[in-house]
Design a protein around this motif. Structure first.
Motif, mmCIF file in Angstrom:
data_model
loop_
_atom_site.group_PDB
_atom_site.id
_atom_site.type_symbol
_atom_site.label_atom_id
_atom_site.label_comp_id
_atom_site.label_asym_id
_atom_site.label_seq_id
_atom_site.Cartn_x
_atom_site.Cartn_y
_atom_site.Cartn_z
ATOM 1 N N LEU A 479 0.826 -1.203 0.000
ATOM 2 C CA LEU A 479 0.000 0.000 0.000
ATOM 3 C C LEU A 479 0.862 1.255 0.000
ATOM 4 O O LEU A 479 0.590 2.209 -0.734
ATOM 5 N N ALA A 480 1.908 1.276 0.824
ATOM 6 C CA ALA A 480 2.821 2.428 0.824
ATOM 7 C C ALA A 480 3.537 2.544 -0.512
ATOM 8 O O ALA A 480 3.753 3.645 -1.030
ATOM 9 N N THR A 549 8.722 0.845 7.655
ATOM 10 C CA THR A 549 8.945 0.686 6.211
ATOM 11 C C THR A 549 8.269 1.812 5.444
ATOM 12 O O THR A 549 8.846 2.376 4.500
ATOM 13 N N ALA A 550 7.042 2.168 5.838
ATOM 14 C CA ALA A 550 6.360 3.297 5.195
ATOM 15 C C ALA A 550 7.146 4.582 5.383
ATOM 16 O O ALA A 550 7.235 5.415 4.471
ATOM 17 N N ARG A 551 7.722 4.773 6.571
ATOM 18 C CA ARG A 551 8.552 5.961 6.826
ATOM 19 C C ARG A 551 9.769 5.994 5.918
ATOM 20 O O ARG A 551 10.086 7.021 5.300
ATOM 21 N N LEU A 552 10.480 4.869 5.821
ATOM 22 C CA LEU A 552 11.670 4.810 4.972
ATOM 23 C C LEU A 552 11.329 5.049 3.513
ATOM 24 O O LEU A 552 12.071 5.715 2.783
ATOM 25 N N LEU A 588 2.061 8.013 1.943
ATOM 26 C CA LEU A 588 1.073 7.375 2.798
ATOM 27 C C LEU A 588 1.786 6.858 4.035
ATOM 28 O O LEU A 588 2.760 6.115 3.932
ATOM 29 N N LEU A 589 1.297 7.252 5.209
ATOM 30 C CA LEU A 589 1.855 6.818 6.481
ATOM 31 C C LEU A 589 0.816 5.999 7.232
ATOM 32 O O LEU A 589 -0.388 6.143 7.001
ATOM 33 N N VAL A 598 5.571 4.946 16.526
ATOM 34 C CA VAL A 598 6.809 5.694 16.749
ATOM 35 C C VAL A 598 7.436 6.126 15.430
ATOM 36 O O VAL A 598 7.882 7.275 15.277
ATOM 37 N N ALA A 599 7.468 5.221 14.449
ATOM 38 C CA ALA A 599 8.101 5.549 13.164
ATOM 39 C C ALA A 599 7.361 6.684 12.461
ATOM 40 O O ALA A 599 7.975 7.585 11.883
ATOM 41 N N THR A 600 6.035 6.653 12.494
ATOM 42 C CA THR A 600 5.247 7.720 11.876
ATOM 43 C C THR A 600 5.470 9.040 12.598
ATOM 44 O O THR A 600 5.647 10.091 11.971
#
Length: 657
Positions: A479-480, A549-552, A588-589, A598-600
Motif C-alpha cells: 500500500l505504501a 517501512t512506510a517511513r523509509l 502514505l503513512l 513511533v516511526a510515523t
C-alpha cells in the motif's frame, strides 16, 4: 461525528466554540456539498527575545490576529539572542549566549538543532545578522579596529568562510542591512574617520544594494532647491517588495514616529500613529504593517501603515523580533460510513464534477477493485495516481450505488474505468453497469496476483524509471509502495509472494533495461525474494515494522513533501483509497486506532517547519481516533499551530499542494 467544522490552534491555547465566535461566522454551520473548507488564513508570528536578564535564554513567538494576541510558544533553542528569521522560517540567526566569547553569529533551526557559528568572537566580531532574500546566505556586520564596520556574507551552512558582501575603497563603514524579497537591500553607511573608526559625528546615509546588478547607490530626496540630498537613518528597513524604506523620525514632545520613504517618488509619508520611541522596526510580510518596540514603555506591537491601527502584543524586555507569516497546518479527516463510502469520500475530496468550470480538479479515469479482498487492487493506488483518478471499492457482484453515482459525477462520457482482476474477482456485471453510465471499462488482470501487478505496470509504462517491489502476501508494504508509485513519474509496482519472487515478476524485471530502471525493494520479504532471484536491488526501504517501512519509503520517494496521508494499518481498504488520494502530493503513512506509531511520529517530527502542512486522515474516528489527527497536526504545525477539518463524505475539502 457531527457534520461540523472545528478549528484547533496549539500554541498555548485551543480555539473552541467561543473562539469561533471571535473568528467569524464562517467557522460554524453546515457545509455545502463538496465545498472547500474555510481555512484559517496565515497569521503573523512575532519572534521575541524576552529574557529580562539579557542572556537570551527566553526566545518566544507571539501570534498576531486572527488567532489573537497573547498566543505564545517558547522556542526550543536556548542560550541564544534571536535577531533574524529566514524567509521560510526554517532557520534562526542571532548571538549565542552560551558562555563563549561575544561577537559571534549563530544560525540554527527553531528546534535548536544543527547550530552553525560564524566568527571567533575575538579578531572577527560579527553582529546584526540578516538572511538574504533567498534565505540561502547570512549577511552580517563585521567590526574590528582595522576596518571599522563592513558587511560580510556566507552560506547559511558555512560551506565557505564569510567574505565581503561587496568591495569598497575602505573609506566607509557599512552596517545594519535589511533584505527585501526581490534582491534589494537597504543599509547604513558613514565615512571612516582619520583614525580608521566609523565617524560618530555624522548620521548614517541610507544606501541601496542591488543583488542582481551589484550596484550600490545612495538613497536621496530633493532638497528645497531640488538638488538631491542623502536620506540619513540608522537601521533602515526595506519593505518586502523593495519599494519603500521604513524610517524612525523625531516627533513632538521628544518622541519618535514612523515615516515611509517611497523609492520611486522619493517622498516621505508619515504613519498616522506616532508618538512612540521605537528602537527597531520591521515590516510585516505583506507590507501592510510595521512591528516595533516602544523603548519608553517596553511594549511590542504592530501598527498598520495606512490607518495607524495598533495591535499590542504585550511587554517584553529587550525584544528582538521579526514578523513572519505562518499558515497553520491543516488536518482533514475524510471518511464515509464504511470502507466503500470512505473510498467515495476520498474521490469527492479530491475531484470536482466532470461538468465543472475550467480549472477545476478533474478526474481523467477511475480505478475499481473488489471491496473485500486486497490482492488484485494492491497496485491500484499507483495506477490511479499516475492516471489522475480515484481508487474506488465495490462488491464483487456489482457496482455499489454510491460508487455508481460517483463515477457518473466525476467522469466525462467515454472515460476509462479500470477494473482490476478477472471476472472471478470482480463480476462481468460491473463492466455492464460501467457501460450503462456511458463509460468504458478496461480490465487489467492475470491468473495470479503477480500477473495482475505486471499487467498494471505495463499499462503505466513499458520503460519504467523505477520499479517498487513489495510482497502481496500482506498488504502493508504494498500500500505504501502504491502511493509512492502514484507520485513518482515513470514508476510501477510489482509483487513478490512473501520471500518468493513469482515467475511473472522475475520475467518482467529481467526484461527491463537496468541502465535506465532502478529497482527498489519495499519491506524485508521483497529484499529476500529479489536476492534469491539474483535480481539487483538499487534501493531498499526495509523497516523494523510496517510503519517504519512506510517511513523509509516516504524518505526515499519524497524530498520535501507538502502533504501526507494517514490511514489505519488494522485493515487495508482505507490505505488503498487513501493512497490514491495522496498520490501526486506526498506519502502514505500508517496509524494506530488511538495513537501514532513511533516511526510515523518520528517522520512527522523531522518535517516540522519544512513545508509539510497538509495531512489527510482517511477513515472515521472509529478507525483512527480524532486525537491521532490532532496530534499529527500539532507535530508538523510550525510552533504547534494547526487546524482540524471534519470532512464526512469528503464534502469539506482542503487544497493539497
Amino acid at each position: 461525528m457531527a457534520n461540523t467544522r472545528r478549528l484547533f490552534a496549539r500554541a498555548g491555547v485551543v480555539i473552541g466554540t467561543s473562539a469561533a465566535l471571535v473568528l467569524g461566522a464562517v467557522l460554524v454551520g453546515a457545509p455545502a456539498s463538496a465545498g472547500d473548507a474555510p481555512l484559517l488564513p496565515p497569521v503573523d508570528v512575532v519572534y521575541l527575545n524576552t529574557d529580562p536578564s539579557g542572556t537570551g535564554t527566553a526566545n518566544r513567538v507571539v501570534t498576531t490576529r486572527p488567532i489573537g494576541p497573547g498566543v505564545r510558544s517558547e522556542l526550543a533553542v536556548r542560550d541564544f539572542a534571536l535577531q533574524a528569521v529566514s524567509p521560510d522560517m526554517t532557520l534562526l540567526a542571532g548571538e549565542p549566549r552560551d558562555g563563549g566569547a561575544s561577537g559571534r553569529v549563530r544560525v540554527v533551526r527553531p528546534d535548536g538543532a544543527y547550530p552553525v557559528d560564524f566568527g571567533s568572537g575575538a579578531a572577527m566580531r560579527y553582529e546584526a545578522p540578516e538572511f538574504s532574500s533567498s534565505g540561502t546566505r547570512i549577511l552580517m556586520t563585521l567590526r574590528d579596529a582595522s576596518i571599522g564596520a563592513r558587511l560580510y556574507e556566507a552560506p547559511v551552512d558555512a560551506g565557505r568562510p564569510p567574505g565581503p558582501l561587496f568591495f569598497n575603497s575602505g573609506a566607509f563603514c557599512d552596517f545594519d542591512i535589511s533584505a527585501s524579497k526581490v534582491g534589494l537591500y537597504a543599509f547604513s553607511r558613514v565615512p571612516r574617520s582619520a583614525s580608521g573608526e566609523c565617524d560618530p559625528s555624522l548620521d548614517p546615509a541610507v544606501m541601496l544594494y542591488n543583488e542582481q546588478s551589484g550596484a550600490v547607490t545612495p538613497v536621496t530626496e530633493p532638497a528645497a532647491d531640488g538638488s538631491p540630498v542623502p536620506v540619513r537613518q540608522k537601521q533602515p528597513d526595506i519593505s518586502p517588495d523593495g519599494t519603500r524604506i521604513a524610517l524612525t523620525v523625531p516627533a513632538p514632545g521628544h518622541m519618535v514616529g514612523f515615516e515611509l520613504f517611497d523609492l520611486a517618488s522619493r517622498t516621505r509619508t508619515t504613519v498616522p500613529a506616532t508618538r512612540y520611541q521605537p528602537d527597531s522596526l520591521d515590516w510585516s510580510p505583506d507590507g501592510r504593517a510595521l512591528a516595533y518596540r516602544d523603548s519608553s514603555g517596553g511594549l511590542v506591537g504592530t501598527v498598520d501603515v495606512a490607518t495607524g491601527e495598533i495591535n499590542n502584543l504585550g511587554s517584553g524586555a529587550n525584544p528582538i523580533w521579526r514578523p513572519v507569516p505562518v499558515s497553520p497546518a491543516v488536518v482533514t479527516q475524510v471518511y464515509g460510513s464504511n470502507a466503500i463510502t470512505t473510498g467515495v469520500a476520498t474521490s469527492r475530496f479530491k475531484f470536482d464534477a466532470a461538468g465543472s468550470a475550467s480549472g477545476a480538479r478533474k478526474a481523467n479515469v477511475a480505478v475499481l477493485t473488489r471491496s473485500d479482498a486486497f490482492y488484485d487492487g494492491l497496485a491500484g493506488a499507483g495506477l490511479a495516481g499516475a492516471k489522475g483518478g480515484p481508487m474506488l471499492l465495490t462488491p464483487k457482484e456489482g457496482l455499489a450505488p454510491a460508487v455508481s453515482a460517483e463515477l457518473a459525477r466525476i467522469l466525462s462520457p467515454g472515460a476509462t474505468v479500470y477494473v482490476l482482476g478477472d471476472e472471478g474477482v470482480v463480476s462481468a456485471a460491473v463492466d455492464t453497469q460501467i457501460r450503462a453510465l456511458g463509460l468504458t471499462p478496461k480490465r487489467l488482470a492475470g491468473n495470479t496476483v503477480a500477473e495482475t501487478g505486471v499487467a498494471i505496470a505495463k499499462e503505466l509504462t513499458m520503460a519504467p524509471k523505477e520499479v517498487f517491489v513489495a510482497t502481496a502476501a500482506e498488504y502493508y508494504d504494498a500500500l505504501a509502495a502504491g502511493a509512492a508509485a502514484g507520485s513518482t513519474p515513470g514508476a510501477t509496482v510489482v509483487f513478490s509472494w512473501g520471500d518468493t519472487l513469482p515467475a511473472a515478476t522475475a520475467n518482467y524485471l529481467r526484461s527491463l533495461d537496468r541502465t535506465k530502471t532502478k529497482v527498489t525493494a519495499v519491506g524485508g520479504p521483497a529484499v529476500v525474494a529479489l536476492n534469491s532471484a539474483s535480481i539487483r536491488i538499487d534501493a531498499t526501504a526495509d523497516g523494523r515494522t510496517a510503519p517504519d517501512t512506510a517511513r523509509l519509503l516516504a524518505e526515499h520517494s519524497f524530498a520535501r513533501p507538502k502533504a501526507a496521508a494517514l490511514a489505519t494499518m488494522a485493515t487495508w481498504q482505507d490505505a488503498l483509497t487513501g493512497g490514491a488520494l495522496i498520490a501526486g502530493h506526498g506519502p502514505l503513512l500508517l496509524a494506530n486506532a488511538t495513537s501514532l506509531p513511533v516511526a510515523t511520529l518520528d517522520y512527522l517530527i523531522a518535517r516540522k517547519g519544512t513545508g509539510l502542512d497538509r495531512l489527510v486522515v482517511v477513515g472515521g474516528t472509529d478507525v483512527v481516533n480524532e486525537h491521532v489527527g490532532r496530534s499529527a497536526g500539532q507535530t508538523v504545525g510550525t510552533y504547534d499551530l494547526y487546524q482540524y477539518v471534519d470532512s464526512p463524505n469528503g464534502d469539506l475539502r482542503v487544497a493539497l499542494p
